[in-house]
Every structure is written in C-alpha cells, then in structure tokens.
Design an enzyme around this catalytic site. Structure first.
Site, mmCIF file in Angstrom:
data_model
loop_
_atom_site.group_PDB
_atom_site.id
_atom_site.type_symbol
_atom_site.label_atom_id
_atom_site.label_comp_id
_atom_site.label_asym_id
_atom_site.label_seq_id
_atom_site.Cartn_x
_atom_site.Cartn_y
_atom_site.Cartn_z
ATOM 1 N N ARG A 91 -6.966 22.914 58.038
ATOM 2 C CA ARG A 91 -6.502 23.461 59.311
ATOM 3 C C ARG A 91 -7.536 23.230 60.417
ATOM 4 O O ARG A 91 -7.207 23.035 61.554
ATOM 5 C CB ARG A 91 -6.257 24.965 59.137
ATOM 6 C CG ARG A 91 -5.301 25.592 60.102
ATOM 7 C CD ARG A 91 -5.237 27.118 59.917
ATOM 8 N NE ARG A 91 -5.272 27.556 58.548
ATOM 9 C CZ ARG A 91 -4.205 27.837 57.804
ATOM 10 N NH1 ARG A 91 -3.003 27.706 58.314
ATOM 11 N NH2 ARG A 91 -4.348 28.256 56.562
ATOM 12 N N TYR A 92 -8.813 23.297 60.052
ATOM 13 C CA TYR A 92 -9.907 23.125 61.012
ATOM 14 C C TYR A 92 -10.692 21.894 60.586
ATOM 15 O O TYR A 92 -10.827 21.624 59.386
ATOM 16 C CB TYR A 92 -10.843 24.344 60.982
ATOM 17 C CG TYR A 92 -10.131 25.672 61.087
ATOM 18 C CD1 TYR A 92 -9.754 26.190 62.323
ATOM 19 C CD2 TYR A 92 -9.827 26.409 59.939
ATOM 20 C CE1 TYR A 92 -9.098 27.410 62.409
ATOM 21 C CE2 TYR A 92 -9.174 27.626 60.023
ATOM 22 C CZ TYR A 92 -8.810 28.134 61.256
ATOM 23 O OH TYR A 92 -8.158 29.333 61.338
ATOM 24 N N ARG A 95 -13.696 22.137 57.679
ATOM 25 C CA ARG A 95 -13.557 22.862 56.419
ATOM 26 C C ARG A 95 -12.141 22.757 55.857
ATOM 27 O O ARG A 95 -11.186 22.612 56.625
ATOM 28 C CB ARG A 95 -13.958 24.323 56.574
ATOM 29 C CG ARG A 95 -13.211 25.075 57.670
ATOM 30 C CD ARG A 95 -14.080 26.251 58.145
ATOM 31 N NE ARG A 95 -13.418 27.086 59.121
ATOM 32 C CZ ARG A 95 -13.425 26.849 60.440
ATOM 33 N NH1 ARG A 95 -14.022 25.772 60.923
ATOM 34 N NH2 ARG A 95 -12.831 27.683 61.260
ATOM 35 N N CYS A 104 -3.933 35.748 40.235
ATOM 36 C CA CYS A 104 -4.991 36.664 40.651
ATOM 37 C C CYS A 104 -5.184 37.709 39.561
ATOM 38 O O CYS A 104 -4.309 37.904 38.718
ATOM 39 C CB CYS A 104 -4.587 37.400 41.930
ATOM 40 S SG CYS A 104 -4.259 36.276 43.299
ATOM 41 N N CYS A 108 -1.908 42.251 45.263
ATOM 42 C CA CYS A 108 -1.930 43.195 46.375
ATOM 43 C C CYS A 108 -0.534 43.217 46.990
ATOM 44 O O CYS A 108 0.063 42.156 47.215
ATOM 45 C CB CYS A 108 -2.951 42.740 47.413
ATOM 46 S SG CYS A 108 -4.539 42.305 46.651
ATOM 47 N N CYS A 111 -0.006 41.049 50.130
ATOM 48 C CA CYS A 111 -0.586 39.701 50.072
ATOM 49 C C CYS A 111 0.097 38.719 51.031
ATOM 50 O O CYS A 111 1.321 38.624 51.070
ATOM 51 C CB CYS A 111 -0.473 39.162 48.655
ATOM 52 S SG CYS A 111 -1.044 37.457 48.527
ATOM 53 N N ARG A 113 -0.054 35.550 50.730
ATOM 54 C CA ARG A 113 0.462 34.386 49.973
ATOM 55 C C ARG A 113 1.367 34.863 48.840
ATOM 56 O O ARG A 113 1.443 34.229 47.790
ATOM 57 C CB ARG A 113 -0.693 33.557 49.415
ATOM 58 C CG ARG A 113 -1.543 32.907 50.477
ATOM 59 C CD ARG A 113 -2.214 31.619 50.014
ATOM 60 N NE ARG A 113 -2.913 31.013 51.125
ATOM 61 C CZ ARG A 113 -4.236 31.055 51.297
ATOM 62 N NH1 ARG A 113 -4.998 31.627 50.402
ATOM 63 N NH2 ARG A 113 -4.785 30.502 52.367
ATOM 64 N N ASP A 273 -0.927 40.111 58.046
ATOM 65 C CA ASP A 273 -0.041 38.977 58.362
ATOM 66 C C ASP A 273 1.436 39.352 58.207
ATOM 67 O O ASP A 273 1.771 40.353 57.582
ATOM 68 C CB ASP A 273 -0.377 37.797 57.441
ATOM 69 C CG ASP A 273 -1.748 37.231 57.753
ATOM 70 O OD1 ASP A 273 -2.030 36.982 58.932
ATOM 71 O OD2 ASP A 273 -2.552 37.067 56.810
ATOM 72 N N ASP A 310 -4.494 35.709 62.203
ATOM 73 C CA ASP A 310 -4.044 34.351 61.920
ATOM 74 C C ASP A 310 -2.748 34.165 62.683
ATOM 75 O O ASP A 310 -1.749 34.838 62.389
ATOM 76 C CB ASP A 310 -3.791 34.172 60.414
ATOM 77 C CG ASP A 310 -4.881 33.354 59.776
ATOM 78 O OD1 ASP A 310 -5.013 32.174 60.142
ATOM 79 O OD2 ASP A 310 -5.592 33.908 58.927
ATOM 80 N N LYS A 317 -7.035 31.007 63.123
ATOM 81 C CA LYS A 317 -7.509 32.384 63.168
ATOM 82 C C LYS A 317 -8.275 32.590 64.467
ATOM 83 O O LYS A 317 -9.115 31.767 64.818
ATOM 84 C CB LYS A 317 -8.457 32.539 61.981
ATOM 85 C CG LYS A 317 -8.711 33.946 61.522
ATOM 86 C CD LYS A 317 -9.728 33.953 60.405
ATOM 87 C CE LYS A 317 -9.138 33.714 59.032
ATOM 88 N NZ LYS A 317 -9.171 32.367 58.586
HETATM 89 S S1 SF4 Z 1 -4.445 39.159 48.686
HETATM 90 FE FE1 SF4 Z 1 -3.043 37.862 47.501
HETATM 91 S S2 SF4 Z 1 -4.284 36.079 46.914
HETATM 92 FE FE2 SF4 Z 1 -5.717 37.744 47.496
HETATM 93 S S3 SF4 Z 1 -6.172 38.837 45.564
HETATM 94 FE FE3 SF4 Z 1 -4.499 39.925 46.575
HETATM 95 S S4 SF4 Z 1 -2.676 39.019 45.620
HETATM 96 FE FE4 SF4 Z 1 -4.340 37.586 45.209
#
Ligand code: SF4
Length: 346
Positions: A91-92, A95, A104, A108, A111, A113, A273, A310, A317
């Site tokens: 994206r940049y 990096r 994971c 979360c 999340c 993603r 997000d 973002d 960002k």
């Molecule tokens: S935010 Fe998403 S990618 Fe990051 S640890 Fe939690 S579930 Fe996994």
C-alpha cells in the site's frame, strides 16, 4: 471448571459458563459466520458475573454481529486493491504486509480481517511464499516487511525462523516487524526458541503487540514481553478504540501506562474499522478525539499513542487528531494548551 484448551464453539462457551444456555443456538449461528477462539489465558481474565466484562466483550460472540450496516464491508481497509501477489499487500512504497497465515490464537469479535481469517482458511503455500519473497526481492524500495495475517506468531519457531532468514537475506529489507496478539492470548507460546527465531543478524526486528484493555497485561504477559525485549527486540503497541472495552480516559490511560511499564512503546490507537457486524464496537471520531485530548492532559509523552484511521477503500492510514493549531488566525497561529485554552503563537 479450569479450562485447559482453546474454546471454539457456542456449546463449549456454555459449558464453561462463558455464555448462557438460552443463547447457545443463536451464538452457534454467529460462530458459523465468524470464527471463535478463546484461549485459557484470556478466559481466566473474564469476570463471569459481569455482563459488561471488557475481556468477554472482545472474544465472546454476540448476536449483534449478525447485523451488517450499509457502510460496512468485507475488506474494510482495502487489502485486496493493493495485493500484487498472494500474501502481499503493498500500500505504501517503502513497506509491505506479508500474510503468512490466516489463523490466530484468538478471534477478536471486532477483527478488521474477519472475513479472511479463521480455522481452515488457507495459509500461504510454499509456492505462494516463494512468489511473495520474489516480489519483495524485485522491489528495492521495500525497506520494511510487516508480518501479519492472521497472527505470524502461531507458527512454530522452526517455520518462523526459516521465513525470517529468507526475508533477512534480501539486501534492501532492513526492518522486519511482526504484528501479534499471541503474547496476550497464549503467553506460554513466547518461548526462548520463538524469540530466537525472531532475531535475524544484520536486520532490525520489531514486535507490535495488540492489546486493548489494561487487564490483558497480566504478569505472565509482561514476562512474555520481557523475553522479547530482553533479547534486544523493541516492542510497540497497537490497540483498537472499542465501545464498552476501552472508550473512557481512565481505561485508556491505564492501558498506555501498562504498555510503557512493560517497555512497549504505545504506537497506534486505531479507530475501529468498518468490518461487517461490528457497529456495536464503533465510537465516533469525535469521541476518539476527545479521549486523545484527555490522554494528552494526563499522560507522559512516552505513553501517547497516535490515533489513526484506515481510510475505507485502501487509501491508507492517517492520524485523525485532535489538532491543536489553528493556522487561520490573523496573526500567526493559535495553539490550544492541554487545558483547552487557546494561546497565541505570534
Ligand atoms: S484482530 Fe483479527 S487478525 Fe488480529 S488477532 Fe484478532 S482476529 Fe486475529
């Protein structure tokens, strides 16, 4: 009942009194849509008597996740628009993100993603990893490689070490950064072998720890982070501003102080997000700015994160304030002090 394993289903959450039996069927629907995982270390932090427990809120599925609002989207920060080859987001200019795995240690509920991570989601195949490294090798402007995912520290020390060495062999890459929640979710996984795997000669490794509430920084977590920092690997933090978890000045201050005490430099406070089914977690940007003003008034400069958004669609960002300088003043600038009083800067 002492928990020894990671819980992954609604019925397991009910069995361990982390959810009520009457919600089991509905939560099973949520779990079918978005992956669930809660490790013993995090389950131990949950106060089962508190219906608003901030640790439970981050990991126990909620019916509200089945409501997707019109502005939410499957790829909220636009990873796909910037993915030249599988596993790489560029994206940049200087990096890239390298997504080695799509699993994971915990999932979360907010999340960003969440549509891309979960058990059974494909990790990079050996051929795709070759392709990703070839892309990095062919682009000399890439100075930093950010391992993300998924969580790269779920890999074994042997596999992680192998990938680290292959990245480090690329001359123009000078910095490798790993973004992880593992030290919080499963501090016992931060073994000496894993820390050794993160170190590569001639290159700087950084570890960015994701944590959102001061109670996550237990003694075991601090010890895990100390193993990383004592090995000469600097750590930075990233947190998400979450309604009902850390959207008050006292909690955020305690979190930032806990990071600094653990030798982790507060880095980013992300505005949540537009991930699907997460509107119950989002604050407004104005609320975030007010919290940042409160932190400025109460915390050492060392403990200040940058509040970032973002921009949806993959536009990157940016810091979203608050701003303290008014350049529209007739004579020079007017600067606001930490008490909100405007002062002239001639
Ligand atoms: S935010 Fe998403 S990618 Fe990051 S640890 Fe939690 S579930 Fe996994």
């Amino acid at each position: 009942m002492t928990m020894q394993k990671t819980l992954r289903t609604a019925s397991e959450l009910v069995a361990y009194s982390l959810s009520k039996p009457e919600f089991e069927a509905e939560l099973a629907n949520v779990a079918e849509r978005y992956a669930v995982a809660l490790t013993p270390a995090l389950a131990a932090l949950i106060d089962r008597a508190d219906p608003a427990d901030p640790i439970a809120r981050q990991f126990i599925p909620d019916l509200a996740e089945l409501t997707t609002t019109p502005e939410e989207r499957a790829d909220p920060i636009g990873d796909d628009a910037h993915s030249p080859v599988a596993g790489v987001v560029h994206r940049y200019p200087d990096r890239v993100l390298l997504k080695l795995v799509n699993v994971c240690a915990v999932y979360c509920r907010f999340c960003f993603r969440r549509e891309m991570v979960g058990p059974g989601k494909q990790a990079l195949t050996p051929a795709q990893l070759d392709g990703a490294l070839a892309y990095i090798r062919a682009n000399p402007q890439i100075w930093e490689v950010i391992l993300t995912g998924g969580d790269p520290l779920v890999l074994s020390a042997r596999r992680l070490g192998e990938v680290m060495r292959r990245i480090a062999a690329i001359d123009h890459v000078k910095v490798i950064r790993a973004h992880t929640r593992v030290p919080v979710a499963a501090p016992e996984r931060i073994t000496r072998a894993l820390v050794r795997a993160l170190k590569v000669s001639g290159k700087a490794t950084y570890v960015a720890l994701h944590a959102n509430h001061p109670r996550e920084l237990t003694d075991a977590v601090r010890a895990a982070c100390a193993r990383i920092v004592d090995a000469g690997i600097p750590m930075v933090s990233q947190s998400v501003l979450l309604r009902g978890v850390n959207d008050d000045a006292e909690t955020l201050s305690a979190l930032m102080r806990a990071f600094v005490e653990a030798r982790i430099k507060p880095y980013y406070l992300h505005h949540a997000d537009l991930a699907p089914g997460t509107s119950h977690f989002r604050t407004t940007i104005e609320e975030g700015q007010a919290l940042m003003r409160a932190l400025r008034g109460r915390l050492s400069g060392l403990a200040q994160p940058t509040y970032v958004l973002d921009i949806p669609g993959g536009y990157g960002k940016v810091p979203v304030g608050p701003g303290y300088v008014d350049m529209c003043a007739e004579a020079g600038a007017v600067v606001e002090d930490i008490n909100g009083v405007r002062r002239d800067y001639p």
